[in-house]
Motif scaffolding. Structure first.
Motif, PDB file in Angstrom:
ATOM      1  N   ARG A 142      -5.864  13.308  -7.077  1.00  9.78           N
ATOM      2  CA  ARG A 142      -5.156  12.201  -6.420  1.00  9.78           C
ATOM      3  C   ARG A 142      -6.120  11.102  -5.980  1.00  9.78           C
ATOM      4  NH1 ARG A 142      -2.872  15.055  -2.888  1.00  9.78           N
ATOM      5  NH2 ARG A 142      -4.242  14.680  -1.113  1.00  9.78           N
ATOM      6  N   LYS A 143      -7.237  11.475  -5.387  1.00 12.48           N
ATOM      7  CA  LYS A 143      -8.202  10.478  -4.921  1.00 12.48           C
ATOM      8  C   LYS A 143      -8.881   9.764  -6.083  1.00 12.48           C
ATOM      9  CE  LYS A 143      -7.610  11.049  -0.517  1.00 12.48           C
ATOM     10  NZ  LYS A 143      -7.027   9.958   0.316  1.00 12.48           N
ATOM     11  N   SER A 146      -6.028   7.432  -7.717  1.00 10.29           N
ATOM     12  CA  SER A 146      -5.573   6.360  -6.824  1.00 10.29           C
ATOM     13  C   SER A 146      -6.659   5.312  -6.622  1.00 10.29           C
ATOM     14  CB  SER A 146      -5.128   6.933  -5.471  1.00 10.29           C
ATOM     15  OG  SER A 146      -6.198   7.558  -4.791  1.00 10.29           O
ATOM     16  N   THR A 149      -5.694   3.046  -9.503  1.00  7.57           N
ATOM     17  CA  THR A 149      -4.360   2.452  -9.587  1.00  7.57           C
ATOM     18  C   THR A 149      -3.955   1.648  -8.357  1.00  7.57           C
ATOM     19  OG1 THR A 149      -3.336   4.472  -8.716  1.00  7.57           O
ATOM     20  CG2 THR A 149      -3.586   4.310 -11.106  1.00  7.57           C
ATOM     21  N   ASP A 150      -4.696   1.772  -7.245  1.00  9.37           N
ATOM     22  CA  ASP A 150      -4.338   1.032  -6.032  1.00  9.37           C
ATOM     23  C   ASP A 150      -4.987  -0.350  -6.057  1.00  9.37           C
ATOM     24  OD1 ASP A 150      -2.951   3.239  -5.281  1.00  9.37           O
ATOM     25  OD2 ASP A 150      -4.182   3.730  -3.541  1.00  9.37           O
ATOM     26  N   ASP A 168     -11.571  -2.444  -6.261  1.00 11.98           N
ATOM     27  CA  ASP A 168     -10.644  -1.895  -7.248  1.00 11.98           C
ATOM     28  C   ASP A 168     -11.040  -2.438  -8.620  1.00 11.98           C
ATOM     29  OD1 ASP A 168     -10.029  -4.537  -6.783  1.00 11.98           O
ATOM     30  OD2 ASP A 168      -7.880  -4.236  -6.533  1.00 11.98           O
ATOM     31  N   TYR A 193      -4.365  -5.084 -13.526  1.00 17.48           N
ATOM     32  CA  TYR A 193      -3.133  -4.458 -13.022  1.00 17.48           C
ATOM     33  C   TYR A 193      -1.965  -5.233 -13.634  1.00 17.48           C
ATOM     34  CZ  TYR A 193      -6.273  -2.151  -9.791  1.00 17.48           C
ATOM     35  OH  TYR A 193      -7.287  -1.399  -9.254  1.00 17.48           O
ATOM     36  N   TYR A 308       4.262   4.484 -15.218  1.00 15.72           N
ATOM     37  CA  TYR A 308       2.927   3.880 -15.303  1.00 15.72           C
ATOM     38  C   TYR A 308       2.195   4.428 -16.532  1.00 15.72           C
ATOM     39  CZ  TYR A 308       3.483   2.229 -10.493  1.00 15.72           C
ATOM     40  OH  TYR A 308       3.929   1.601  -9.361  1.00 15.72           O
ATOM     41  N   ASN A 382       1.640  -0.549  -6.251  1.00 18.55           N
ATOM     42  CA  ASN A 382       0.774   0.626  -6.242  1.00 18.55           C
ATOM     43  C   ASN A 382       1.618   1.893  -6.332  1.00 18.55           C
ATOM     44  OD1 ASN A 382      -1.492  -0.981  -5.939  1.00 18.55           O
ATOM     45  ND2 ASN A 382      -1.592  -0.725  -3.724  1.00 18.55           N
ATOM     46  N   PRO A 383       1.277   2.811  -7.224  1.00 19.71           N
ATOM     47  CA  PRO A 383       2.085   4.037  -7.360  1.00 19.71           C
ATOM     48  C   PRO A 383       1.900   4.973  -6.172  1.00 19.71           C
ATOM     49  CG  PRO A 383       0.147   4.174  -8.755  1.00 19.71           C
ATOM     50  CD  PRO A 383       0.151   2.788  -8.179  1.00 19.71           C
ATOM     51  N   THR A 384       2.863   5.850  -6.000  1.00 19.45           N
ATOM     52  CA  THR A 384       2.768   6.919  -5.001  1.00 19.45           C
ATOM     53  C   THR A 384       2.321   8.184  -5.682  1.00 19.45           C
ATOM     54  OG1 THR A 384       4.526   5.913  -3.663  1.00 19.45           O
ATOM     55  CG2 THR A 384       4.016   8.251  -3.284  1.00 19.45           C
ATOM     56  N   TRP A 385       1.196   8.755  -5.235  1.00 18.89           N
ATOM     57  CA  TRP A 385       0.656   9.960  -5.858  1.00 18.89           C
ATOM     58  C   TRP A 385       1.122  11.191  -5.132  1.00 18.89           C
ATOM     59  CZ3 TRP A 385      -1.845  10.157 -10.429  1.00 18.89           C
ATOM     60  CH2 TRP A 385      -2.255   8.939 -10.967  1.00 18.89           C
TER      61      TRP A 385
END
Length: 386
Positions: A142-143, A146, A149-150, A168, A193, A308, A382-385
């Motif tokens: 996840r880290k 993200s 993707t953030d 980023d 992005y 995504y 930004n996606p939610t992981w």
């Protein structure tokens, strides 16, 4: 006090730890010391692996930042030689940027009473340990993803504990321009992005992602680098990609430049067509691959957020050209997933333990990855992981 019956006094009542108080085996007869040794050995192996995604698209560092040269302005052109006098002296103006890498600590505890350890089996302890390893995989995955993707534009970015800004990918922030490559220059609005502009993925979306990376010199086959496109398993995106054929229109009227080629791990099927070139492998650097499109290998996972497509270029595990830096503490004894304790009782090595990991992931090569959200309109979210 004569004539009064006294109860039997045990060793514990006298302040002594007698043999019966020392717990040495699980309920199925496996020594706790053996279980502990096996757990420590598995941690050593686990830290060597560190997860396929985290390993393949990162490189290790203990530095709090990277100092990078910005793209300098071109110096003077060559002059036609003269018999008299000397040419002008050439110089360039160098500017530097410091890109920060975060470092944070995460932990999880297991606490077992002696009564529990008396009744537990070795397999039950192994299952609890495996659950903590799986939680560590989720954390690093996840880290890692993200960090890519953030989108965090200038003015809203976090800083690490040493005060350096954590970047980023290229996000269109004013004054931030990628270095030119191969004669191509970029503007300050350059963005990695992307939004597809349609509700369904099409071949042009994949081609745009690949170009967005390769136009910076990353992910080129002649450089022995590979682009991997990541997407959610059993979703509309990989299902559509499996139908892309060169010269044939697909979603949104796009005409594919390449064929989707199934990997050699695909179940056998009949076809009247022949393949020119090599079939993509079913496994590449430990990563399961379901096919290829153009220069990109395709990877699907339930852990990827719906809607995504994530494109990453890699030179192999640990390469400094990979998009991400995986930072750990300067003290090497603190690297990886650790098992520690505040309880020094040697007789109970598993009774009160803490799983601890200190790490952070930051973007190092902003041009080596790109993300596209598949949606009809609007700006990138930004996606939610999980």
């Amino acid at each position: 006090m004569s004539g009064i019956a006294l109860r039997d006094i045990t060793g514990a009542d006298r302040g002594f730890n007698v043999g019966a108080d020392v717990l040495t085996h699980t309920a199925d007869g496996v020594p706790l010391a053996t279980v502990y040794a096996e757990i420590m050995a598995s941690l050593e192996e686990w830290n060597r692996d560190r997860g396929l995604i985290s390993r393949l698209f990162t490189f290790d560092t203990t530095d709090p930042f990277a100092q990078l040269a910005k793209d300098p302005k071109p110096g003077e052109d060559f002059e036609e030689e003269s018999e008299f006098g000397q040419p002008k002296a050439a110089r360039i103006e160098a500017d530097w940027l410091r890109m920060g890498y975060p470092l944070n600590w995460y932990d999880s505890a297991t606490r077992f009473t002696r009564r529990f350890l008396r009744d537990v089996t070795a397999d039950q302890l192994a299952a609890i340990h495996a659950d903590r390893l799986e939680a560590d995989t989720r954390l690093t995955f996840r880290k890692t993803l993200s960090a890519l993707t953030d989108k965090t534009v200038a003015g809203s970015r976090k800083t690490n504990k040493e005060g350096y800004e954590v970047f980023d990918l290229w996000d269109g922030s004013a004054g931030e321009t990628p270095k030119s490559w191969g004669g191509k220059t970029f503007t300050g609005t350059h963005n990695h992005y992307l939004v597809s502009g349609a509700a369904a993925v099409d071949s042009a979306d994949l081609e745009q992602l690949i170009l967005t990376i390769q136009e910076h010199g990353y992910g080129l086959p002649e450089s022995n680098e590979r682009i991997v496109l990541m997407m959610r398993k059993e979703s509309a995106i990989p299902d559509a990609i499996r139908g892309f054929r060169r010269g044939v229109a697909n979603n949104n009227g796009a005409v594919a430049k390449y064929d989707f080629i199934a990997s050699d791990a695909t179940p056998a099927y009949l076809t009247a067509e022949s393949i020119i070139g090599s079939v993509p492998p079913g496994t590449w650097n430990g990563l399961p691959i379901f096919g290829s499109y153009g220069d990109a290998y395709l990877f699907e996972s339930y852990w990827i957020p719906e809607g995504y497509v994530i494109a990453l270029a890699t030179s192999g595990a640990g390469s400094a050209r990979n998009p991400l830096a995986f930072r750990q503490h300067a003290n090497k004894s603190l690297h990886g997933l650790l098992l520690t304790s505040d309880d020094t009782a040697a007789n109970y090595p598993l009774q009160n333990k803490f799983y601890t990991r200190g790490f952070g992931v930051g973007v190092r090569n902003r041009s080596a990855a790109a993300v596209m959200q598949i949606k009809a309109s609007g700006s990138y979210d930004n996606p939610t992981w999980p």
